[in-house]
Design a protein around this motif. Structure first.
Motif, PDB file in Angstrom:
ATOM      1  N   ALA A   1       0.835  -1.204   0.000  1.00  0.00           N
ATOM      2  CA  ALA A   1       0.000   0.000   0.000  1.00  0.00           C
ATOM      3  C   ALA A   1       0.869   1.253   0.000  1.00  0.00           C
ATOM      4  O   ALA A   1       0.585   2.230  -0.716  1.00  0.00           O
ATOM      5  CB  ALA A   1      -0.933  -0.008   1.211  1.00  0.00           C
ATOM      6  N   ALA A   2       1.940   1.231   0.790  1.00  0.00           N
ATOM      7  CA  ALA A   2       2.869   2.369   0.814  1.00  0.00           C
ATOM      8  C   ALA A   2       3.561   2.525  -0.536  1.00  0.00           C
ATOM      9  O   ALA A   2       3.791   3.647  -1.013  1.00  0.00           O
ATOM     10  CB  ALA A   2       3.903   2.170   1.924  1.00  0.00           C
ATOM     11  N   ARG A   3       3.886   1.396  -1.155  1.00  0.00           N
ATOM     12  CA  ARG A   3       4.511   1.444  -2.479  1.00  0.00           C
ATOM     13  C   ARG A   3       3.563   2.040  -3.518  1.00  0.00           C
ATOM     14  O   ARG A   3       3.982   2.779  -4.409  1.00  0.00           O
ATOM     15  CB  ARG A   3       4.953   0.040  -2.889  1.00  0.00           C
ATOM     16  CG  ARG A   3       5.775   0.006  -4.162  1.00  0.00           C
ATOM     17  CD  ARG A   3       6.192  -1.399  -4.527  1.00  0.00           C
ATOM     18  NE  ARG A   3       7.330  -1.836  -3.733  1.00  0.00           N
ATOM     19  CZ  ARG A   3       7.346  -2.930  -2.990  1.00  0.00           C
ATOM     20  NH1 ARG A   3       6.270  -3.705  -2.910  1.00  0.00           N
ATOM     21  NH2 ARG A   3       8.423  -3.264  -2.323  1.00  0.00           N
ATOM     22  N   ALA A   4       2.278   1.743  -3.393  1.00  0.00           N
ATOM     23  CA  ALA A   4       1.287   2.297  -4.327  1.00  0.00           C
ATOM     24  C   ALA A   4       1.209   3.820  -4.184  1.00  0.00           C
ATOM     25  O   ALA A   4       1.102   4.543  -5.184  1.00  0.00           O
ATOM     26  CB  ALA A   4      -0.078   1.663  -4.072  1.00  0.00           C
TER      27      ALA A   4
ATOM     28  N   PRO B   1       4.958  -0.974  -8.608  1.00  0.00           N
ATOM     29  CA  PRO B   1       5.907  -2.092  -8.728  1.00  0.00           C
ATOM     30  C   PRO B   1       5.462  -3.302  -7.919  1.00  0.00           C
ATOM     31  O   PRO B   1       4.915  -3.161  -6.816  1.00  0.00           O
ATOM     32  CB  PRO B   1       7.210  -1.500  -8.176  1.00  0.00           C
ATOM     33  CG  PRO B   1       7.068  -0.029  -8.399  1.00  0.00           C
ATOM     34  CD  PRO B   1       5.607   0.270  -8.189  1.00  0.00           C
ATOM     35  N   LEU B   2       5.682  -4.471  -8.462  1.00  0.00           N
ATOM     36  CA  LEU B   2       5.301  -5.706  -7.786  1.00  0.00           C
ATOM     37  C   LEU B   2       6.300  -6.042  -6.687  1.00  0.00           C
ATOM     38  O   LEU B   2       7.484  -5.709  -6.775  1.00  0.00           O
ATOM     39  CB  LEU B   2       5.222  -6.847  -8.797  1.00  0.00           C
ATOM     40  CG  LEU B   2       4.223  -6.646  -9.948  1.00  0.00           C
ATOM     41  CD1 LEU B   2       4.335  -7.783 -10.953  1.00  0.00           C
ATOM     42  CD2 LEU B   2       2.801  -6.542  -9.417  1.00  0.00           C
ATOM     43  N   ALA B   3       5.815  -6.712  -5.655  1.00  0.00           N
ATOM     44  CA  ALA B   3       6.680  -7.131  -4.553  1.00  0.00           C
ATOM     45  C   ALA B   3       7.427  -8.397  -4.936  1.00  0.00           C
ATOM     46  O   ALA B   3       6.846  -9.343  -5.471  1.00  0.00           O
ATOM     47  CB  ALA B   3       5.846  -7.372  -3.303  1.00  0.00           C
ATOM     48  N   ALA B   4       8.720  -8.421  -4.666  1.00  0.00           N
ATOM     49  CA  ALA B   4       9.521  -9.608  -4.946  1.00  0.00           C
ATOM     50  C   ALA B   4       9.237 -10.688  -3.907  1.00  0.00           C
ATOM     51  O   ALA B   4       8.919 -10.382  -2.754  1.00  0.00           O
ATOM     52  CB  ALA B   4      11.002  -9.259  -4.933  1.00  0.00           C
ATOM     53  N   PRO B   5       9.347 -11.957  -4.283  1.00  0.00           N
ATOM     54  CA  PRO B   5       9.172 -13.036  -3.303  1.00  0.00           C
ATOM     55  C   PRO B   5      10.332 -13.073  -2.318  1.00  0.00           C
ATOM     56  O   PRO B   5      11.361 -12.425  -2.528  1.00  0.00           O
ATOM     57  CB  PRO B   5       9.149 -14.293  -4.178  1.00  0.00           C
ATOM     58  CG  PRO B   5       9.963 -13.913  -5.379  1.00  0.00           C
ATOM     59  CD  PRO B   5       9.670 -12.459  -5.625  1.00  0.00           C
TER      60      PRO B   5
END
Length: 319
Positions: free
Chosen positions: A83-86, A98-102
Motif C-alpha cells: 500500500a505504501a509502495r502504491a 511495482p510488484l513485490a519480490a518473493p
C-alpha cells in the motif's frame, strides 16, 4: 496396555483360536472403559486417560496458534508495504505500482559462466553471467559508474522500496563519496567497476591489477569492505581480468541482458524480452547525457518490468 500384555503372556501357550479370542475381548473391554470415562466428561482419577488426552490435545493446539499468528502478521506487513509502495508510485509518476519480490531463497543458486562467455582454462575463476538461475518472475536492477548524483534517485528508490546494486568507478565518484555512503546506508550494495573505467583487455595484467584491486582498496577504505561483485567496463574482459579479480576478493562477474534509458530499452537477447533472473543495466546519468533524468529512467524501466509481470529483487540475495 499393561493388562493386555500380561494376559497375552498368560494365555500364549493355549491354542491359537482361544488366545486370539481372549486378547480381542480384553482389548474391547479396555476400549469400552476408556470410552465410558470420556463420555462421562473425563471423570476419574487425576491423570487418567481422559485428562491425559485433553492435556495432549491442548499441547498440540498451542504450537499451531503461534505460526498462524506469525503468518497473519507477515501477510499484513506485506499488505501495508505494498500500500505504501502504491502511494509512492503515484507520487513519483509511475503508471503501475511495482510488484513485490518473493522471499529470497534460503540457499543461493549455483551460478556458472554463461555459455560463450568462457575464457581458456577458466576453472575456478569467478563466473561471468547475464542471468541468475531462478524460476521466479524477478529481475535485478544494476547501475554503473556513478557520474550523476541525483538526490531524487535516493528518495525515489527508498520510497518505492525498489532494490538495486551500484557498480562504481572511482574517477567519477571521487567528487562526492558521501552520496554513495548515503546510498549504502539505505541498503544498497556498492560493487567494483574499476578505478578509471578503462578497456581491460588492452591492458597488461599489472595494469588490470591496478584498476581492479586498486578500486577494491579504495572501496574498503571509503565504505568499510571490499566488494565481492565486479563488472568490467563495457562488459569486456579476458582471462587476466578474471585471475586478477579473484586474487583480490571478487567471487562473481555479473554482466547484463538488457539496458534501460529514460526513453527506451535496449535488449541483448534475441527475443527482446525479459526472462526470470535477468540482470538489467543502467547508468548514473542525467539530462546532460540522456533524454531525461534518473527518475525518468526509473519510470521507464519499471513500466517495462511491471507490465511484463516481473518484480525487482536484490541481486546480492541470489549471488
Amino acid at each position: 496396555m499393561q493388562l493386555v500384555r500380561q494376559k497375552y503372556s498368560s494365555v500364549g501357550n493355549r491354542p491359537g483360536s482361544v488366545t486370539a479370542l481372549t486378547v480381542l475381548l480384553l482389548v474391547a473391554a479396555l476400549a469400552s472403559g476408556c470410552a465410558a470415562e470420556a463420555d462421562a466428561g473425563g471423570t476419574g482419577a487425576p491423570g487418567g486417560p481422559a485428562e491425559l488426552a485433553a492435556g495432549q490435545a491442548g499441547e498440540a493446539a498451542a504450537p499451531q496458534a503461534g505460526p498462524a499468528r506469525a503468518l497473519d502478521a507477515y501477510a499484513e506487513g506485506l499488505k501495508r508495504k505494498q500500500a505504501a509502495r502504491a502511494v509512492a508510485a503515484k507520487k513519483w509518476g509511475l503508471s503501475r505500482t511495482p510488484l513485490a519480490a518473493p522471499e529470497p531463497p534460503k540457499a543461493k543458486p549455483r551460478i556458472t559462466t554463461r555459455e560463450g562467455f568462457e575464457v581458456p582454462d577458466d576453472a575456478g575463476l569467478p563466473p561471468v553471467f547475464t542471468t541468475v538461475p531462478t524460476k521466479e518472475k524477478i529481475v535485478f536492477l544494476t547501475m554503473d559508474d556513478g557520474a550523476e548524483k541525483d538526490p531524487d534517485l535516493l528518495r525515489m528508490m527508498t520510497e518505492l522500496d525498489i532494490p538495486y546494486s551500484a557498480f562504481l568507478s572511482d574517477y567519477v565518484i571521487n567528487d562526492d563519496y558521501g552520496y554513495f555512503e548515503r546510498m549504502q546506508k539505505r541498503g544498497v550494495t556498492l560493487s567494483n567497476h574499476t578505478l578509471n573505467h578503462r578497456y581491460l583487455p588492452g591492458l597488461s595484467r599489472a595494469e588490470q591489477r591496478k584498476e581492479i584491486c586498486g578500486q577494491q582498496e579504495k572501496m574498503r577504505k571509503r565504505y568499510g569492505k571490499r566488494p565481492t561483485l565486479f563488472r568490467p567496463p563495457y562488459g569486456n574482459y579476458n582471462r587476466d581480468t578474471l585471475v586478477v579479480a579473484k586474487s583480490c576478493g571478487i567471487t562473481a562477474v555479473p554482466l547484463w541482458s538488457a539496458e534501460a534509458f529514460p526513453d527506451h530499452m535496449e535488449w541483448r537477447e534475441w527475443d527482446r524480452d525479459l526472462h526470470p533472473g535477468d540482470i538489467v543495466l543502467t547508468h548514473f546519468r542525467g539530462e546532460g547525457d540522456w533524454k531525461g533524468s534518473m527518475p525518468d529512467m526509473i519510470r521507464q524501466v519499471m513500466e517495462t518490468i511491471t507490465s511484463k509481470g516481473y518484480a525487482v529483487a536484490r541481486l546480492e540475495d541470489y549471488v
